[in-house]
Every structure is written in C-alpha cells, then in structure tokens.
Design an enzyme around this catalytic site. Structure first.
Site, PDB file in Angstrom:
ATOM      1  N   MET A   4      16.328  -8.487  -6.916  1.00 26.29           N
ATOM      2  CA  MET A   4      18.445  -8.673  -5.808  1.00 26.29           C
ATOM      3  C   MET A   4      19.126  -9.093  -7.179  1.00 26.29           C
ATOM      4  O   MET A   4      20.766  -9.435  -6.961  1.00 26.29           O
ATOM      5  CB  MET A   4      18.165 -10.887  -5.961  1.00 26.29           C
ATOM      6  N   GLY A   5      18.974  -7.898  -8.269  1.00 21.41           N
ATOM      7  CA  GLY A   5      19.835  -7.074  -9.061  1.00 21.41           C
ATOM      8  C   GLY A   5      20.399  -7.865  -9.694  1.00 21.41           C
ATOM      9  O   GLY A   5      19.672  -9.078 -10.113  1.00 21.41           O
ATOM     10  N   ALA A   6      21.996  -7.305 -10.677  1.00 21.18           N
ATOM     11  CA  ALA A   6      22.757  -8.008 -11.741  1.00 21.18           C
ATOM     12  C   ALA A   6      20.923  -8.485 -12.621  1.00 21.18           C
ATOM     13  O   ALA A   6      19.986  -9.023 -13.550  1.00 21.18           O
ATOM     14  CB  ALA A   6      22.728  -9.492 -11.749  1.00 21.18           C
ATOM     15  N   LEU A   7      20.453  -7.034 -12.955  1.00 24.03           N
ATOM     16  CA  LEU A   7      19.682  -6.343 -13.522  1.00 24.03           C
ATOM     17  C   LEU A   7      18.913  -7.308 -15.814  1.00 24.03           C
ATOM     18  O   LEU A   7      20.037  -6.150 -15.585  1.00 24.03           O
ATOM     19  CB  LEU A   7      19.371  -5.319 -13.339  1.00 24.03           C
ATOM     20  N   HIS A   8      18.449  -7.346 -15.649  1.00 17.96           N
ATOM     21  CA  HIS A   8      18.134  -7.160 -17.421  1.00 17.96           C
ATOM     22  C   HIS A   8      16.550  -7.215 -17.789  1.00 17.96           C
ATOM     23  O   HIS A   8      16.471  -6.736 -17.036  1.00 17.96           O
ATOM     24  CB  HIS A   8      18.293  -8.966 -17.492  1.00 17.96           C
ATOM     25  N   GLU A   9      16.576  -7.238 -18.922  1.00 17.81           N
ATOM     26  CA  GLU A   9      14.929  -6.694 -19.821  1.00 17.81           C
ATOM     27  C   GLU A   9      13.979  -6.869 -18.825  1.00 17.81           C
ATOM     28  O   GLU A   9      13.110  -5.833 -18.643  1.00 17.81           O
ATOM     29  CB  GLU A   9      14.882  -6.948 -21.081  1.00 17.81           C
TER      30      GLU A   9
ATOM     31  N   HIS B  61      13.522  -7.238 -15.609  1.00 20.42           N
ATOM     32  CA  HIS B  61      13.074  -6.371 -14.545  1.00 20.42           C
ATOM     33  C   HIS B  61      12.943  -5.068 -15.309  1.00 20.42           C
ATOM     34  O   HIS B  61      11.987  -5.219 -14.218  1.00 20.42           O
ATOM     35  CB  HIS B  61      14.433  -6.598 -13.870  1.00 20.42           C
TER      36      HIS B  61
ATOM     37  N   GLN C 283      17.542 -17.870   0.396  1.00 19.83           N
ATOM     38  CA  GLN C 283      17.128 -18.526  -0.151  1.00 19.83           C
ATOM     39  C   GLN C 283      17.509 -19.143  -1.274  1.00 19.83           C
ATOM     40  O   GLN C 283      17.980 -19.660  -2.386  1.00 19.83           O
ATOM     41  CB  GLN C 283      16.080 -17.732  -1.046  1.00 19.83           C
TER      42      GLN C 283
ATOM     43  N   GLY D 149       7.272 -11.165 -11.937  1.00 17.82           N
ATOM     44  CA  GLY D 149       7.505 -11.556 -12.978  1.00 17.82           C
ATOM     45  C   GLY D 149       6.594 -13.242 -12.996  1.00 17.82           C
ATOM     46  O   GLY D 149       6.598 -14.290 -12.466  1.00 17.82           O
TER      47      GLY D 149
HETATM   48  O1  PAF Z   1      12.561 -13.096  -7.950  1.00 19.06           O
HETATM   49  C1  PAF Z   1      13.620 -12.463  -7.170  1.00 19.06           C
HETATM   50  O2  PAF Z   1      14.715 -11.796  -7.966  1.00 19.06           O
HETATM   51  C2  PAF Z   1      13.124 -12.785  -5.997  1.00 19.06           C
HETATM   52  O3  PAF Z   1      12.846 -13.844  -6.031  1.00 19.06           O
HETATM   53  C3  PAF Z   1      12.328 -11.146  -4.757  1.00 19.06           C
HETATM   54  C4  PAF Z   1      11.658 -11.439  -5.397  1.00 19.06           C
HETATM   55  C5  PAF Z   1      13.521 -10.498  -5.237  1.00 19.06           C
HETATM   56  C6  PAF Z   1      12.963 -11.980  -3.584  1.00 19.06           C
HETATM   57  O4  PAF Z   1      14.060 -12.401  -3.348  1.00 19.06           O
END
Ligand code: PAF
Length: 179
Positions: A30-35, A37, A61, A147
C-alpha cells in the site's frame, strides 16, 4: 523500472516476459515503503528474474472511522526506493481498475481470518483477500511475497491460494524493523 497504471499496461509488460519464459515474483503493497517492504523485494529478486510490485491504498480494508484519506502516499519516493531495490515493474492502479463500477464479488475468508485482528477490524480481511485476489488476477505471478509481520494475513493468503487452487507460490519474508 517501468511504472504502469492500467491493467492493460501491466498485461502488455508481463506477457512479453512470460513469452520469453521469465518467472514473475510479485510484492503487493500500500506504499509508504520502509525497510520491511524493501526486504520483500530482495526476497522476490531471489525467487524470479522479474519482480513486479504494486502500490494501491485499498479502500475496502479501511472501516469508515479509519482514515483512508490520510493514509501516507509518497509514490515518487516509493518508486525511487523500489527501483533501487531491484523492482522491474511498478503497478499503481486507480480505484476503478481494482473496483470497477458495480463491483460486487468478494472473498470473505473464514478459518484463519476469525479472531485476532478481526476482533478489532471485522471488515479488514475481506478487503485484503479481495484486493489480493484481484491483483493476482491482473499480475498473474508465479510467486508472491508477503511479510511474516502480518502473520494472520499471510495465513489467510496461503489458505486462499490453496483453496482456490491458484498456481502461485506464497513465500514468507522475515520481519524487518526500522531503528
Ligand atoms: O500488507 C499490506 O500492505 C496490504 O494488506 C496488502 C497485502 C498490500 C493488501 O492491500
């Protein structure tokens, strides 16, 4: 790294790879990436010669009282991090691509989805399972990496893949935390 925003663009890119016999590993985010991801991208790289990541802040969600609109969105920064980590293709679909007008088919997981996170967020795993199924259908990867940090989510996705006989290997990444 190429960025595509439509299902057609994604299909065009992966079809060429598949015709060349290349396996695809997929990391949905869902973006806002960190180590954490980025470590999933590293795992994906070891699994397949081609790595696709997605960024989609999935509205289904979030409950109405949870702040979907203020979820952090930094696509340019995330794109740079993904490219550096070795991602080949970034998919950033819009809402209409994932949930077209009148969308009404949901994955409503039971079993591993009962209790724990669901006790606090009853809507959550229905949204997760549905969006992951949709992304799997568009990307059609051979491998997908999730993860272990979200352990209940990992179990639900594994069950979904097994129960729907999806030809996708689910690989689990160890938890990595920032300082
Ligand atoms: O773990 C997440 O970031 C989210 O639940 C996912 C798997 C990308 C689904 O929106």
């Amino acid at each position: 790294m190429r960025t595509v925003r439509t299902a057609e663009g994604l299909t065009d890119a992966v079809t060429a790879w598949k015709e060349a016999g290349a396996k695809i590993a997929f990391v949905p985010t869902m973006g806002a990436l960190h180590e954490g991801h980025l470590s999933l991208i590293t795992i994906a790289r070891r699994q397949a010669p081609r790595v696709v990541a997605s960024i989609f802040v999935n509205p289904t969600q979030f409950a109405p009282h949870e702040d979907f609109s203020s979820y952090p969105r930094h696509p340019a920064r995330d794109g740079a991090l993904l490219a550096r980590a070795g991602c080949d293709l970034l998919f950033i679909p819009d809402r209409e691509t994932v949930y077209p007008e009148g969308f009404g088919t949901w994955i409503d997981p039971q079993g591993a989805a009962l209790g724990l996170e669901s006790a606090f967020r009853p809507h959550f795993f229905r949204g997760v399972a549905t969006v992951v199924m949709k992304l799997f259908a568009i990307v059609q990867p051979q491998v997908a990496v999730f993860g272990k940090k979200d352990y209940q989510q990992l179990m639900i996705i594994r069950n979904m893949v097994r129960e729907f006989a999806l030809p996708i290997e689910i690989v689990a990444g160890e938890t990595v935390r920032a300082e």
